[in-house]
Design a protein around this motif. Structure first.
Motif, short mmCIF file in Angstrom:
data_model
loop_
_atom_site.label_atom_id
_atom_site.label_comp_id
_atom_site.label_asym_id
_atom_site.label_seq_id
_atom_site.Cartn_x
_atom_site.Cartn_y
_atom_site.Cartn_z
N GLU A 92 5.15 -4.57 -8.34
CA GLU A 92 5.17 -3.90 -7.03
C GLU A 92 3.85 -4.07 -6.27
O GLU A 92 3.86 -4.22 -5.05
N ILE A 95 3.61 -7.09 -4.02
CA ILE A 95 4.55 -7.19 -2.91
C ILE A 95 3.94 -6.58 -1.65
O ILE A 95 3.31 -5.51 -1.71
N ARG A 100 8.48 -3.66 0.22
CA ARG A 100 8.64 -2.96 -1.06
C ARG A 100 9.96 -2.21 -1.18
O ARG A 100 10.49 -2.06 -2.28
N TRP A 103 12.36 -4.75 -2.33
CA TRP A 103 11.99 -5.13 -3.69
C TRP A 103 12.47 -4.07 -4.69
O TRP A 103 12.99 -4.42 -5.75
N ARG A 104 12.33 -2.78 -4.34
CA ARG A 104 12.77 -1.71 -5.24
C ARG A 104 14.27 -1.75 -5.47
O ARG A 104 14.76 -1.45 -6.56
#
Length: 377
Positions: A92, A95, A100, A103-104
């Protein structure tokens, strides 16, 4: 029930809209269309060949992790998440802040897959398992306030901005528990004679039509496919994911589902699904073949490293799970010093196994490009 005489359901008037109420599916299915038999034979053969690699490839779990990441990234992309395969492999803190949230969502999907597969050791494929998986999928992301881990108790819709202009309105929430109960029975009903891949094609259609959650139905519905295959021992490992096929044929995918609801054309959907299984399993088999060839070549290169070869072999195994990493990742995962990690990276660059991708002097990232390319084409 014969495919040729199948009636998918009825449109029922509600307040200012009509919801589609699908018929139950837990019963025997028959068909006259000979094309389905041919497609079913091809799909079963391709699936068996893919499963064979799961049995013969050493340390198969190293490579399954990349299959899971690829599925998470692709399935999330279908829902509009803009995370690249390279970004999905980063931590994380690597990124960019504005990326983010996406991404999560991808990493949640990875966690959800891994937990669900592990739970199959002690739990059957069930609504309970899907709810647990959905709860993980929704943690800390968009949709986290939409009843994570619970079937919906309000009306949802697909497409459009409201019920008034929706493309499709799934069944009323009052009917969701009974429909999902029927679907769960269908997964395990040994009193009916239905081939597993036919049962799975119908199950995916029915799940997406019921749309039992307020959010995340597409991802859970696609995840249902490998969960079913593993739970019924058609696959030893979760190595088949259809999201790539669905994403490449997105318009045809949505059209095939809607044709069942509007025109009762279950035959078209089953053909499409079986074709997807065949193409995806064949592609997966080819990837495993290329992995074995790449692995042999890479391990041969490591022999030139002499006393550093044991650490290099550990680093190579890490790269199969995480083909984009930093020197710090090597330190942490291999338990080596910073100078040793840096030396390993220099060795891997010299051997053509790693390439630096940031162009920075600090916080550098390195990619095992030839391996990663097997999953991004």
């Amino acid at each position: 029930m014969k495919f040729e005489s199948f009636k998918a359901g009825v449109w029922k008037s509600r307040y200012q809209y009509k919801s589609f109420e699908p018929v139950p599916v837990n019963h025997t299915w028959l068909w006259e269309d000979p094309t389905i038999n041919t497609l079913l034979e091809s799909a079963n053969r391709a699936l068996g060949e893919l499963n064979a690699f799961s049995l013969i490839v050493p340390d198969i779990d190293l490579f399954i992790e990349m299959h899971v990441v690829k599925e998470a990234q692709t399935s999330s992309r279908i829902e509009g998440t803009q995370t690249g395969m390279d970004e999905a492999l980063m931590s994380e803190d690597q990124i960019q802040p504005e990326k983010r949230d996406d991404w999560r969502e991808v990493r949640n999907y990875v966690d959800a897959v891994n937990l669900a597969i592990k739970e199959l050791d002690t739990l059957p494929l069930s609504n309970r398992l899907l709810k647990q998986t959905h709860e993980i999928l929704m943690q800390g992301v968009r949709g986290e306030h939409k009843q994570p881990g619970e079937f919906r108790i309000s009306q949802n819709w697909i497409g459009g901005s409201s019920l008034a202009d929706a493309v499709f309105i799934p069944p009323h929430p009052d009917g969701v528990p009974a429909l999902m109960s029927d679907l769960e029975k269908f997964w395990h009903d040994e009193s009916i004679t239905v081939p597993h891949l036919i049962r799975l094609a119908i199950s995916h259609y029915q799940f997406e039509t019921i749309h039992p959650f307020l959010d995340g139905n597409g991802r859970i519905g696609r995840l249902l496919i490998p969960l079913y295959l593993v739970s019924h021992q058609l696959l030893v490992k979760p190595s088949l994911y259809l999201s790539d096929f669905f994403e490449r044929n997105r318009a045809n995918y949505y059209d095939a589902l809607m044709r069942v609801r509007i025109s009762n054309d279950l035959i078209h959907w089953v053909r499409f699904f079986l074709q997807g299984v065949t193409e995806t399993a064949t592609k997966g088999r080819n990837v495993f073949q290329e992995i074995l060839s790449l692995r042999t070549e890479a391990e041969h290169k490591l022999l030139s490293l002499g006393k550093r070869a044991p650490n290099a072999k550990q680093a190579l195994n890490l790269l199969y799970r995480k083909p984009m990493l930093s020197a710090g990742d090597l330190e942490k995962n291999l338990g080596v010093s910073q100078p040793t990690a840096n030396a390993l990276i220099r060795d891997f660059i010299r051997l053509g196994l790693l390439r630096e991708v940031t162009g920075a002097t600090r916080h550098r990232l390195y990619v095992f490009e030839t391996y990663l390319s097997l999953f991004v084409r």
